[in-house]
Write an enzyme that holds these catalytic residues in place. Structure first.
Site, PDB file in Angstrom:
ATOM      1  N   SER A   8      42.260  37.825  41.804  1.00 26.34           N
ATOM      2  CA  SER A   8      43.560  37.279  41.407  1.00 26.34           C
ATOM      3  C   SER A   8      44.657  38.276  41.779  1.00 26.34           C
ATOM      4  O   SER A   8      44.680  39.399  41.293  1.00 26.34           O
ATOM      5  CB  SER A   8      43.600  37.030  39.900  1.00 26.34           C
ATOM      6  OG  SER A   8      44.946  36.861  39.501  1.00 26.34           O
ATOM      7  N   HIS A  33      42.884  33.952  44.550  1.00 28.24           N
ATOM      8  CA  HIS A  33      43.403  33.211  43.392  1.00 28.24           C
ATOM      9  C   HIS A  33      44.874  33.566  43.163  1.00 28.24           C
ATOM     10  O   HIS A  33      45.224  34.740  43.051  1.00 28.24           O
ATOM     11  CB  HIS A  33      42.554  33.591  42.171  1.00 28.24           C
ATOM     12  CG  HIS A  33      42.857  32.834  40.927  1.00 28.24           C
ATOM     13  ND1 HIS A  33      42.294  31.607  40.635  1.00 28.24           N
ATOM     14  CD2 HIS A  33      43.645  33.136  39.861  1.00 28.24           C
ATOM     15  CE1 HIS A  33      42.716  31.186  39.448  1.00 28.24           C
ATOM     16  NE2 HIS A  33      43.550  32.102  38.960  1.00 28.24           N
ATOM     17  N   ASP A  35      48.184  32.911  40.718  1.00 32.94           N
ATOM     18  CA  ASP A  35      48.588  32.452  39.389  1.00 32.94           C
ATOM     19  C   ASP A  35      50.082  32.165  39.338  1.00 32.94           C
ATOM     20  O   ASP A  35      50.895  33.079  39.468  1.00 32.94           O
ATOM     21  CB  ASP A  35      48.257  33.537  38.357  1.00 32.94           C
ATOM     22  CG  ASP A  35      46.766  33.675  38.139  1.00 32.94           C
ATOM     23  OD1 ASP A  35      46.143  32.682  37.720  1.00 32.94           O
ATOM     24  OD2 ASP A  35      46.216  34.765  38.409  1.00 32.94           O
ATOM     25  N   MET A  37      53.084  31.010  37.001  1.00 33.52           N
ATOM     26  CA  MET A  37      53.454  30.881  35.574  1.00 33.52           C
ATOM     27  C   MET A  37      54.945  30.583  35.458  1.00 33.52           C
ATOM     28  O   MET A  37      55.753  31.195  36.163  1.00 33.52           O
ATOM     29  CB  MET A  37      53.161  32.193  34.852  1.00 33.52           C
ATOM     30  CG  MET A  37      51.720  32.643  34.975  1.00 33.52           C
ATOM     31  SD  MET A  37      51.509  34.237  34.165  1.00 33.52           S
ATOM     32  CE  MET A  37      49.782  34.549  34.518  1.00 33.52           C
ATOM     33  N   HIS A  66      46.422  28.347  40.806  1.00 38.05           N
ATOM     34  CA  HIS A  66      46.279  28.026  39.382  1.00 38.05           C
ATOM     35  C   HIS A  66      47.673  27.856  38.789  1.00 38.05           C
ATOM     36  O   HIS A  66      48.402  28.832  38.628  1.00 38.05           O
ATOM     37  CB  HIS A  66      45.507  29.187  38.724  1.00 38.05           C
ATOM     38  CG  HIS A  66      45.344  29.069  37.249  1.00 38.05           C
ATOM     39  ND1 HIS A  66      44.918  30.125  36.475  1.00 38.05           N
ATOM     40  CD2 HIS A  66      45.526  28.021  36.396  1.00 38.05           C
ATOM     41  CE1 HIS A  66      44.856  29.739  35.209  1.00 38.05           C
ATOM     42  NE2 HIS A  66      45.222  28.476  35.136  1.00 38.05           N
ATOM     43  N   MET A  68      50.054  27.381  35.903  1.00 37.25           N
ATOM     44  CA  MET A  68      50.248  27.464  34.453  1.00 37.25           C
ATOM     45  C   MET A  68      51.684  27.060  34.182  1.00 37.25           C
ATOM     46  O   MET A  68      52.536  27.880  33.826  1.00 37.25           O
ATOM     47  CB  MET A  68      49.950  28.891  33.968  1.00 37.25           C
ATOM     48  CG  MET A  68      48.466  29.188  33.907  1.00 37.25           C
ATOM     49  SD  MET A  68      48.102  30.946  33.919  1.00 37.25           S
ATOM     50  CE  MET A  68      48.084  31.231  35.673  1.00 37.25           C
ATOM     51  N   MET A 137      39.125  28.839  31.075  1.00 36.34           N
ATOM     52  CA  MET A 137      39.881  30.057  30.760  1.00 36.34           C
ATOM     53  C   MET A 137      39.103  30.882  29.734  1.00 36.34           C
ATOM     54  O   MET A 137      38.789  30.394  28.648  1.00 36.34           O
ATOM     55  CB  MET A 137      41.264  29.708  30.183  1.00 36.34           C
ATOM     56  CG  MET A 137      42.236  29.055  31.157  1.00 36.34           C
ATOM     57  SD  MET A 137      42.509  29.972  32.687  1.00 36.34           S
ATOM     58  CE  MET A 137      43.118  31.539  32.085  1.00 36.34           C
ATOM     59  N   ASP A 175      38.037  32.290  34.474  1.00 34.88           N
ATOM     60  CA  ASP A 175      39.271  33.027  34.710  1.00 34.88           C
ATOM     61  C   ASP A 175      39.681  33.829  33.477  1.00 34.88           C
ATOM     62  O   ASP A 175      40.034  33.256  32.452  1.00 34.88           O
ATOM     63  CB  ASP A 175      40.374  32.030  35.105  1.00 34.88           C
ATOM     64  CG  ASP A 175      41.621  32.726  35.615  1.00 34.88           C
ATOM     65  OD1 ASP A 175      41.604  33.964  35.758  1.00 34.88           O
ATOM     66  OD2 ASP A 175      42.611  32.021  35.871  1.00 34.88           O
ATOM     67  N   GLY A 197      40.989  39.835  38.260  1.00 39.47           N
ATOM     68  CA  GLY A 197      42.280  40.452  38.576  1.00 39.47           C
ATOM     69  C   GLY A 197      42.244  41.940  38.371  1.00 39.47           C
ATOM     70  O   GLY A 197      42.005  42.721  39.302  1.00 39.47           O
TER      71      GLY A 197
END
Ligand code: DX5
Ligand code: ZN
Length: 218
Positions: A8, A33, A35, A37, A66, A68, A137, A175, A197
């Protein structure tokens, strides 16, 4: 059985993103990956489209995005244009999950659904056959570097059972808080893809750490 490590980038050095992406390119990682957010669905903001675009210019691995964010439907087309292979939305952020999954697939991407630690895997019973990936998660989403929630093993085993019962093909991704300590146990419980990560990017030799994780799950 598919078994992949997905570093990540959230834990990477953002001032040297190209170097970090090249490191992943050269490593034994299967996926990369990313992320996203929004500061609303989760209490943190990571990075957005211009940064993903810059990453995609250099990345050679499968891009596993991903989201979020609330109302992810608004950005499905955008992430398809940004070369995402997998686009994962949160179960808790979707009012019409079936419609959202179809929209992701109609843009040519694989559709993922992420479950927060409190969300039971059984809620996917009527949709599991439509899903390409379930992201379990193992921390509360929003931050890297948190401790792994032990109940995840049971969730993974239940999810594996559901997938087999329905003869579905969804991959199981984990994750949060993944390290050499839990990697093998997660794969043994039925997981396919491990996101890591801080364990990777916080180590002295991230490429060697990816290689070690890969060995753990071989
Ligand atoms: C957390 C993110 C994770 C995060 C994992 O909300 O979805 O992908 O980067 O970080 P670690 O491996 O440090 O827990
Ligand atoms: Zn993630």
């Amino acid at each position: 059985m598919t078994k992949k490590i997905a570093p990540s980038l959230l834990a990477a050095d953002f001032a040297n993103l190209q170097r970090e992406v090249e490191m992943v390119n050269q490593s034994e990682a299967g996926w990369l990956h990313l992320d996203i957010m929004d500061g609303v669905f989760v209490p943190n903001i990571s990075f957005g489209m211009p940064v993903v675009k810059a990453i995609a210019r250099h990345a050679k691995k499968i891009l596993d995005v991903h989201l979020m964010i609330i109302d992810p439907d608004r950005y499905i087309k955008t992430f398809a244009e940004l070369c995402a292979s997998f686009l994962t939305v949160h179960y808790e952020a979707c009012h019409h999950l079936h419609r959202t999954i179809q929209a992701i697939k109609s843009e040519g991407m694989q559709a993922g659904v992420a479950l927060n630690p409190h969300t039971p895997v059984q809620l996917l019973e009527n949709i599991i056959e439509e899903i390409d990936l379930v992201c379990v998660m193992s921390v509360n989403p929003g931050f890297g570097g948190q401790s792994f929630i032990e109940n995840t093993y049971r969730k993974v085993a239940d999810l594996r059972e559901l997938i087999e019962q329905k003869n579905a093909k969804a991959l199981i991704e984990i994750d949060g808080g993944v390290s050499a300590t839990n990697a093998k146990k997660l794969i043994d419980a039925g997981a396919n893809v491990l996101v890591a990560g801080s364990f990777v990017f916080g180590s002295d030799d991230p490429s060697a750490t990816i290689q070690n994780l890969k060995k753990e799950i071989a």
